[in-house]
Design a protein around this motif. Structure first.
Motif, PDB file in Angstrom:
ATOM      1  N   ARG A 138      -6.342  19.039   5.237  1.00 28.64           N
ATOM      2  CA  ARG A 138      -5.159  18.880   4.388  1.00 28.64           C
ATOM      3  C   ARG A 138      -5.328  17.872   3.255  1.00 28.64           C
ATOM      4  O   ARG A 138      -4.687  18.013   2.216  1.00 28.64           O
ATOM      5  CB  ARG A 138      -3.959  18.468   5.249  1.00 28.64           C
ATOM      6  CG  ARG A 138      -3.496  19.543   6.211  1.00 28.64           C
ATOM      7  CD  ARG A 138      -2.219  19.150   6.931  1.00 28.64           C
ATOM      8  NE  ARG A 138      -2.424  18.042   7.859  1.00 28.64           N
ATOM      9  CZ  ARG A 138      -2.026  16.801   7.645  1.00 28.64           C
ATOM     10  NH1 ARG A 138      -1.398  16.489   6.521  1.00 28.64           N
ATOM     11  NH2 ARG A 138      -2.241  15.847   8.537  1.00 28.64           N
ATOM     12  N   VAL A 139      -6.149  16.852   3.446  1.00 26.36           N
ATOM     13  CA  VAL A 139      -6.266  15.805   2.430  1.00 26.36           C
ATOM     14  C   VAL A 139      -7.733  15.603   2.076  1.00 26.36           C
ATOM     15  O   VAL A 139      -8.639  16.102   2.762  1.00 26.36           O
ATOM     16  CB  VAL A 139      -5.652  14.472   2.924  1.00 26.36           C
ATOM     17  CG1 VAL A 139      -4.187  14.643   3.263  1.00 26.36           C
ATOM     18  CG2 VAL A 139      -6.404  13.950   4.138  1.00 26.36           C
ATOM     19  N   ALA A 140      -7.946  14.870   1.000  1.00 25.93           N
ATOM     20  CA  ALA A 140      -9.307  14.581   0.556  1.00 25.93           C
ATOM     21  C   ALA A 140     -10.057  13.781   1.619  1.00 25.93           C
ATOM     22  O   ALA A 140      -9.461  13.050   2.416  1.00 25.93           O
ATOM     23  CB  ALA A 140      -9.277  13.818  -0.766  1.00 25.93           C
ATOM     24  N   LEU A 141     -11.380  13.909   1.599  1.00 25.93           N
ATOM     25  CA  LEU A 141     -12.210  13.323   2.647  1.00 25.93           C
ATOM     26  C   LEU A 141     -12.050  11.807   2.708  1.00 25.93           C
ATOM     27  O   LEU A 141     -11.846  11.228   3.787  1.00 25.93           O
ATOM     28  CB  LEU A 141     -13.676  13.700   2.392  1.00 25.93           C
ATOM     29  CG  LEU A 141     -14.681  13.401   3.495  1.00 25.93           C
ATOM     30  CD1 LEU A 141     -14.280  14.074   4.787  1.00 25.93           C
ATOM     31  CD2 LEU A 141     -16.069  13.858   3.069  1.00 25.93           C
ATOM     32  N   HIS A 142     -12.137  11.128   1.573  1.00 28.76           N
ATOM     33  CA  HIS A 142     -12.041   9.668   1.578  1.00 28.76           C
ATOM     34  C   HIS A 142     -10.630   9.202   1.931  1.00 28.76           C
ATOM     35  O   HIS A 142     -10.452   8.137   2.529  1.00 28.76           O
ATOM     36  CB  HIS A 142     -12.470   9.099   0.226  1.00 28.76           C
ATOM     37  CG  HIS A 142     -11.715   9.649  -0.941  1.00 28.76           C
ATOM     38  ND1 HIS A 142     -11.912  10.927  -1.431  1.00 28.76           N
ATOM     39  CD2 HIS A 142     -10.748   9.111  -1.717  1.00 28.76           C
ATOM     40  CE1 HIS A 142     -11.117  11.138  -2.457  1.00 28.76           C
ATOM     41  NE2 HIS A 142     -10.391  10.062  -2.648  1.00 28.76           N
ATOM     42  N   ARG A 173      -9.433   6.732   4.996  1.00 31.02           N
ATOM     43  CA  ARG A 173      -8.543   5.598   4.761  1.00 31.02           C
ATOM     44  C   ARG A 173      -7.394   5.609   5.771  1.00 31.02           C
ATOM     45  O   ARG A 173      -6.966   4.558   6.257  1.00 31.02           O
ATOM     46  CB  ARG A 173      -8.006   5.646   3.331  1.00 31.02           C
ATOM     47  CG  ARG A 173      -7.258   4.386   2.922  1.00 31.02           C
ATOM     48  CD  ARG A 173      -6.861   4.420   1.455  1.00 31.02           C
ATOM     49  NE  ARG A 173      -8.026   4.424   0.594  1.00 31.02           N
ATOM     50  CZ  ARG A 173      -8.298   5.361  -0.299  1.00 31.02           C
ATOM     51  NH1 ARG A 173      -7.471   6.391  -0.438  1.00 31.02           N
ATOM     52  NH2 ARG A 173      -9.370   5.287  -1.057  1.00 31.02           N
ATOM     53  N   SER A 174      -6.923   6.782   6.123  1.00 27.44           N
ATOM     54  CA  SER A 174      -5.871   6.891   7.143  1.00 27.44           C
ATOM     55  C   SER A 174      -6.398   6.462   8.509  1.00 27.44           C
ATOM     56  O   SER A 174      -5.699   5.781   9.269  1.00 27.44           O
ATOM     57  CB  SER A 174      -5.352   8.326   7.207  1.00 27.44           C
ATOM     58  OG  SER A 174      -4.797   8.725   5.979  1.00 27.44           O
ATOM     59  N   ALA A 181      -6.727  15.857  15.799  1.00 27.71           N
ATOM     60  CA  ALA A 181      -5.933  15.264  14.713  1.00 27.71           C
ATOM     61  C   ALA A 181      -6.791  15.030  13.476  1.00 27.71           C
ATOM     62  O   ALA A 181      -6.364  15.292  12.347  1.00 27.71           O
ATOM     63  CB  ALA A 181      -5.309  13.952  15.187  1.00 27.71           C
ATOM     64  N   HIS A 182      -8.021  14.554  13.670  1.00 26.40           N
ATOM     65  CA  HIS A 182      -8.927  14.344  12.538  1.00 26.40           C
ATOM     66  C   HIS A 182      -9.264  15.670  11.858  1.00 26.40           C
ATOM     67  O   HIS A 182      -9.338  15.751  10.623  1.00 26.40           O
ATOM     68  CB  HIS A 182     -10.201  13.653  13.018  1.00 26.40           C
ATOM     69  CG  HIS A 182      -9.998  12.215  13.361  1.00 26.40           C
ATOM     70  ND1 HIS A 182     -11.040  11.321  13.522  1.00 26.40           N
ATOM     71  CD2 HIS A 182      -8.862  11.495  13.565  1.00 26.40           C
ATOM     72  CE1 HIS A 182     -10.556  10.133  13.818  1.00 26.40           C
ATOM     73  NE2 HIS A 182      -9.242  10.211  13.861  1.00 26.40           N
ATOM     74  N   SER A 183      -9.485  16.700  12.654  1.00 28.83           N
ATOM     75  CA  SER A 183      -9.806  18.014  12.093  1.00 28.83           C
ATOM     76  C   SER A 183      -8.673  18.533  11.214  1.00 28.83           C
ATOM     77  O   SER A 183      -8.903  19.064  10.123  1.00 28.83           O
ATOM     78  CB  SER A 183     -10.098  18.997  13.227  1.00 28.83           C
ATOM     79  OG  SER A 183     -10.331  20.294  12.730  1.00 28.83           O
ATOM     80  N   LYS A 230       0.828  -1.207   0.000  1.00 29.12           N
ATOM     81  CA  LYS A 230       0.000   0.000   0.000  1.00 29.12           C
ATOM     82  C   LYS A 230       0.863   1.259   0.000  1.00 29.12           C
ATOM     83  O   LYS A 230       0.560   2.237  -0.684  1.00 29.12           O
ATOM     84  CB  LYS A 230      -0.922   0.003   1.224  1.00 29.12           C
ATOM     85  CG  LYS A 230      -2.050  -1.016   1.154  1.00 29.12           C
ATOM     86  CD  LYS A 230      -2.945  -0.907   2.378  1.00 29.12           C
ATOM     87  CE  LYS A 230      -4.102  -1.896   2.312  1.00 29.12           C
ATOM     88  NZ  LYS A 230      -4.978  -1.804   3.517  1.00 29.12           N
ATOM     89  N   LYS A 231       1.936   1.229   0.769  1.00 23.50           N
ATOM     90  CA  LYS A 231       2.817   2.394   0.833  1.00 23.50           C
ATOM     91  C   LYS A 231       3.465   2.657  -0.517  1.00 23.50           C
ATOM     92  O   LYS A 231       3.546   3.806  -0.975  1.00 23.50           O
ATOM     93  CB  LYS A 231       3.889   2.168   1.899  1.00 23.50           C
ATOM     94  CG  LYS A 231       4.811   3.365   2.097  1.00 23.50           C
ATOM     95  CD  LYS A 231       5.808   3.102   3.202  1.00 23.50           C
ATOM     96  CE  LYS A 231       6.733   4.313   3.391  1.00 23.50           C
ATOM     97  NZ  LYS A 231       7.732   4.070   4.455  1.00 23.50           N
TER      98      LYS A 231
END
Length: 347
Positions: free
Chosen positions: A326-330, A334-335, A319-321, A87-88
């Motif tokens: 910074r990144v796309a919602l989906h 996934r993170s 952290a979620h906020s 995945k990485k």
């Protein structure tokens, strides 16, 4: 027990001859040496002690099962490590590809600007020559119209490089604005412009909630390139926000509690999702506001949790906020899933 004899684990009496006995030193008696067997197999090894030592097949089976469980757990950990590495690598490849595409887009935009500057310069020179040859008066309406048509023709090829294409029609020109998000092509929108007697919108397929009228009023008559660029930014941002919400509902519906609420412009999203903490599930309520309509990332994120949630979840919410901004919602979800899997797999 008689000297020179010992009982095997299966209960049979074994008598050793002189040729099969081990060296008895430093032992003085044969009864001090015991043969360990599994059923009727030959002796495995010799253990000196006063009493016979019996290892049953049941104990041996338990040892084998224990070792098999250890090996199975090691294989599972190895498989997880390989999957995480795969995945990485895939994520790194996608990021590299995206970086190359962004660099290519910037390069094409620079080329577009250079070409347009050259076209404008040539047109000004041509108009200057025509003005000197005919008269020093202002150019006629027909000359201005022809100049606009030539400008549009030159822009058609230039805009094609940035997702905007078009073709001339009997009454003017028809543009097609294609939208995409992170390499995924989405919807296309059409805009039919009239060029006589002045540039105006004849018909279009742009959604009603896109501020087309405001953009046209500001740029259409003065800078058509700017008009198309701003309109393309609005449409791409809207398509990107809608794409993220669709991906969230499609791939992470098991984590979403209830229905994801969004407006037509997709600049306001409200939903609930479950968070695992200390083997308990808690509910987070999220409100995402996209203040910049030309951007596909939220400008304001509000996360609240249930009153019975532990204080440690406040750090998780923060952290979620930050990740939502910074990144796309989906990709953010996934993170979250990857982090929970790592916590579950930890000893």
């Amino acid at each position: 027990m008689e000297e020179g004899k010992a009982y095997s684990p299966c209960g049979e009496l074994s008598v050793w001859g002189a040729g099969c006995l081990p060296v008895l030193r430093p032992f003085e008696k044969l009864s001090q040496v015991v043969s360990l067997r599994i059923c009727a197999e030959p002796p495995l090894f010799w253990v000196p002690q006063r009493r016979p030592l019996i290892i049953t097949a049941w104990v041996f089976e338990r040892v084998v099962l224990f070792l098999a469980g250890v090996f199975a757990h090691l294989e599972m950990l190895e498989a997880r490590a390989c999957e995480a590495a795969t995945k990485k690598e895939e994520t790194e490849r996608q990021e590299e590809k995206l970086a190359r595409l962004k660099a290519r887009v910037e390069e094409l935009r620079l080329q577009r600007d250079e070409l347009q500057a050259k076209v404008d310069l040539q047109q000004k020179r041509q108009l200057g020559k025509e003005g000197v040859a005919s008269a020093p008066a202002q150019p006629s309406a027909q000359a201005v119209l022809e100049w606009k048509i030539r400008s549009v023709e030159a822009m058609l090829q230039v805009f094609y490089l940035t997702g905007i294409s078009g073709k001339l029609t009997k009454l003017g020109v028809c543009f097609c604005i294609s939208t995409a998000y992170e390499g995924t092509y989405l919807d296309s929108y059409y805009l039919d412009l009239l060029t006589k007697p002045e540039v105006q919108i004849h018909r279009h397929s742009v959604p009603v909630f896109i501020p087309l009228g405001q953009i046209a009023k500001k740029y259409l008559q003065t800078d058509i390139r700017r008009f198309l660029s701003v309109l393309s930014d609005h449409l791409n941002a809207y398509a990107g926000r809608r794409y993220q919400a669709d991906q969230l509902q499609e791939h992470f519906s098991d984590q979403i509690e209830g229905t994801l609420q969004r407006n037509s412009l997709c600049n306001l999203l409200v939903f609930n999702y479950n968070v695992l903490s200390k083997r308990k599930t808690f509910l987070f309520n999220v409100r995402l506001l996209y203040g910049d309509l030309c951007c596909s990332l939220p400008t304001e994120v509000v996360i609240s949790c249930t009153p019975d949630a532990p204080a440690s979840l406040a750090e998780t919410a923060a952290a979620h906020s930050d990740l939502f901004r910074r990144v796309a919602l989906h990709k953010a979800f996934r993170s979250f899933s990857s982090a929970e899997e790592n916590m579950d797999g930890a000893p």
